[in-house]
Design a protein around this motif. Sequence first.
Motif: not given
Lengths: 96, 136
Positions: A51-53, A23-29
């Motif tokens: 990954y609909p959840h 699973l790869a998640i993009q975001g602000v640290l």
Amino acid sequence: MLFYSFFKTQVGQQVTVELKNDLAIQGVLESVDQFLNIKLKEIKVVDSERYPHMMAVKNCFIRGSVVRYVQLSPQSVDTALLQDAARREAQSTQQP
Amino acid sequence: MSFTPQFFTTAESLVDSLDKKVLVILRDGRKVIGVLRSYDQFANLVLQDSLERIYVGDAYGDIERGVFIIRGENVVLLGEIDGNMEDTLPLRQLSVQEILQRLREEAEEKARKDKLRFQLLRKQGFSVDFADNDLY
């Protein structure tokens, strides 16, 4: 402690965390701790259809032990500084 | 190396997520949704009014689980569930029996495909021998 300090300098940057379960998640640290647990905000799952959840989740806590990679933008990293820090760390923890 | 207790020095903390509805993904792939009541430095968690949500395709089903104490080593991710967004999910909810039936069908389909794939791989000389029930 080196990478903990390094990640603290990256707080506020866009990162992509790739987990060992692919699973790869993009975001602000948002924050990091001594175990390199990561808190991300404003997250967007890469390949979100698989990954609909995660649709209703905007920020998350990721246990450090499940991280495979943390992808950063090259402009946000001063590699020379990192190299110096690594060298100093190696010298200070040198065992005879 | 000085000893620094985690709850004093960590910038990282789950205190903001306490008493909130959270989604926890476990290493075996399970998704548990519940109210976070407690945690510790190992990311052991206590969830109340929890349910295990099973997703198959465009549908999902819930199994009530009550109070869950999750050992930290099994935790992959903990996400705060946004109440507004949860109501607008494009997925439909089915009963537990239906979703488990779908899960079985999906597992059978996967087993069929895998059998074929592994046969081909073995013919090419690859060794295929792994347990894919630990997302690690």
